[in-house]
Design a protein around this motif. Structure first.
Motif, short mmCIF file in Angstrom:
data_model
loop_
_atom_site.label_atom_id
_atom_site.label_comp_id
_atom_site.label_asym_id
_atom_site.label_seq_id
_atom_site.Cartn_x
_atom_site.Cartn_y
_atom_site.Cartn_z
N PRO A 9 0.81 -1.23 0.00
CA PRO A 9 0.00 0.00 0.00
C PRO A 9 0.84 1.27 0.00
O PRO A 9 0.43 2.29 -0.57
N TYR A 10 2.01 1.25 0.61
CA TYR A 10 2.89 2.44 0.61
C TYR A 10 3.46 2.69 -0.78
O TYR A 10 3.61 3.83 -1.19
N CYS A 11 3.76 1.60 -1.49
CA CYS A 11 4.23 1.72 -2.87
C CYS A 11 3.13 2.31 -3.75
O CYS A 11 3.39 3.19 -4.59
N LYS A 12 1.91 1.86 -3.54
CA LYS A 12 0.78 2.38 -4.31
C LYS A 12 0.60 3.87 -4.04
O LYS A 12 0.35 4.66 -4.96
N ALA A 13 0.76 4.29 -2.78
CA ALA A 13 0.62 5.72 -2.44
C ALA A 13 1.72 6.54 -3.11
O ALA A 13 1.46 7.65 -3.60
N THR A 14 2.93 6.01 -3.15
CA THR A 14 4.04 6.70 -3.82
C THR A 14 3.76 6.86 -5.30
O THR A 14 3.92 7.95 -5.86
N LYS A 15 3.34 5.78 -5.96
CA LYS A 15 3.08 5.83 -7.41
C LYS A 15 1.91 6.77 -7.71
O LYS A 15 1.95 7.51 -8.69
N THR A 16 0.90 6.77 -6.84
CA THR A 16 -0.24 7.68 -7.03
C THR A 16 0.20 9.13 -6.92
O THR A 16 -0.18 9.97 -7.74
N LEU A 17 1.01 9.44 -5.91
CA LEU A 17 1.50 10.81 -5.75
C LEU A 17 2.28 11.26 -6.99
O LEU A 17 2.03 12.35 -7.52
N LEU A 18 3.18 10.43 -7.47
CA LEU A 18 3.98 10.81 -8.63
C LEU A 18 3.10 10.96 -9.87
O LEU A 18 3.29 11.89 -10.66
N ARG A 19 2.12 10.08 -10.04
CA ARG A 19 1.20 10.21 -11.18
C ARG A 19 0.37 11.49 -11.06
O ARG A 19 0.15 12.19 -12.04
N ASP A 20 -0.10 11.79 -9.85
CA ASP A 20 -0.89 13.01 -9.62
C ASP A 20 -0.09 14.27 -9.93
O ASP A 20 -0.66 15.30 -10.28
N MET A 21 1.24 14.18 -9.79
CA MET A 21 2.11 15.32 -10.09
C MET A 21 2.57 15.29 -11.55
O MET A 21 3.42 16.09 -11.95
N ASN A 22 2.00 14.37 -12.33
CA ASN A 22 2.35 14.21 -13.75
C ASN A 22 3.83 13.94 -13.97
O ASN A 22 4.41 14.37 -14.97
N ALA A 23 4.44 13.25 -13.01
CA ALA A 23 5.86 12.90 -13.13
C ALA A 23 6.02 11.71 -14.07
O ALA A 23 5.16 10.83 -14.14
N THR A 24 7.12 11.71 -14.78
CA THR A 24 7.50 10.58 -15.60
C THR A 24 8.48 9.75 -14.77
O THR A 24 9.49 10.28 -14.30
N PHE A 25 8.16 8.47 -14.58
CA PHE A 25 9.03 7.64 -13.76
C PHE A 25 8.91 6.18 -14.17
O PHE A 25 7.93 5.77 -14.79
N GLU A 26 9.92 5.44 -13.82
CA GLU A 26 9.95 4.00 -14.06
C GLU A 26 9.64 3.30 -12.75
O GLU A 26 9.96 3.79 -11.67
N VAL A 27 9.02 2.13 -12.86
CA VAL A 27 8.71 1.31 -11.69
C VAL A 27 9.31 -0.07 -11.91
O VAL A 27 9.14 -0.66 -12.98
N TYR A 28 10.00 -0.56 -10.91
CA TYR A 28 10.53 -1.92 -10.93
C TYR A 28 9.83 -2.66 -9.81
O TYR A 28 10.07 -2.38 -8.64
N GLU A 29 8.92 -3.55 -10.19
CA GLU A 29 8.15 -4.32 -9.21
C GLU A 29 8.99 -5.53 -8.79
O GLU A 29 9.09 -6.52 -9.51
N VAL A 52 10.44 -1.10 0.86
CA VAL A 52 9.89 -0.48 -0.35
C VAL A 52 8.70 0.37 0.05
O VAL A 52 8.08 0.10 1.07
N PRO A 53 8.40 1.41 -0.71
CA PRO A 53 9.09 1.82 -1.92
C PRO A 53 10.46 2.40 -1.59
O PRO A 53 10.68 2.94 -0.51
N ASN A 54 11.33 2.28 -2.56
CA ASN A 54 12.66 2.86 -2.48
C ASN A 54 12.76 3.78 -3.68
O ASN A 54 12.78 3.32 -4.82
N VAL A 55 12.77 5.08 -3.43
CA VAL A 55 12.60 6.08 -4.48
C VAL A 55 13.91 6.82 -4.76
O VAL A 55 14.59 7.26 -3.83
N PHE A 56 14.20 6.96 -6.05
CA PHE A 56 15.34 7.74 -6.52
C PHE A 56 14.82 8.77 -7.51
O PHE A 56 14.01 8.44 -8.38
N ILE A 57 15.28 10.01 -7.39
CA ILE A 57 14.95 11.06 -8.35
C ILE A 57 16.27 11.67 -8.82
O ILE A 57 17.06 12.13 -8.00
N GLY A 58 16.46 11.64 -10.13
CA GLY A 58 17.71 12.17 -10.67
C GLY A 58 18.92 11.45 -10.11
O GLY A 58 19.92 12.08 -9.80
N GLN A 59 18.82 10.16 -9.92
CA GLN A 59 19.87 9.29 -9.37
C GLN A 59 20.22 9.61 -7.92
O GLN A 59 21.23 9.17 -7.41
#
Length: 86
Positions: A9-29, A52-59
């Motif tokens: 559920p925490y991973c889902k919340a992370t992906k939802t937040l990034l999608r809501d911000m119109n971010a382009t990102f890759e997901v490795y399940e 998880v989630p383990n998030v990286f932005i700009g490396q």
């Protein structure tokens, strides 16, 4: 980049937040990949974070969902823009 597990559920919340911000990102399940456990071990060595989630932005390692949510209204928009993720 979001290292995730599909049932988390925490991973889902992370992906939802990034999608809501119109971010382009890759997901490795990690739970869907044969080498997911080895990747998670390597991530722990790199980031000192096993969860998880383990998030990286700009490396740059950001952390998990609570870390990302805490940045939502402050630094996150600028970080995404700088990483060309928007």
């Amino acid at each position: 980049m979001v290292f995730s597990k599909s049932y988390c559920p925490y991973c889902k919340a992370t992906k939802t937040l990034l999608r809501d911000m119109n971010a382009t990102f890759e997901v490795y399940e990690l739970d869907k990949e044969s080498d997911g456990s080895a990747i998670q071990d390597a991530l722990e060595e790199i980031s000192n974070q096993r969860t998880v989630p383990n998030v990286f932005i700009g490396q740059k390692h950001i952390g998990g969902n609570s870390d990302l949510q805490a940045l939502k209204k402050t630094a996150l928009p600028g970080m995404l823009q700088k990483a060309n993720a928007l």
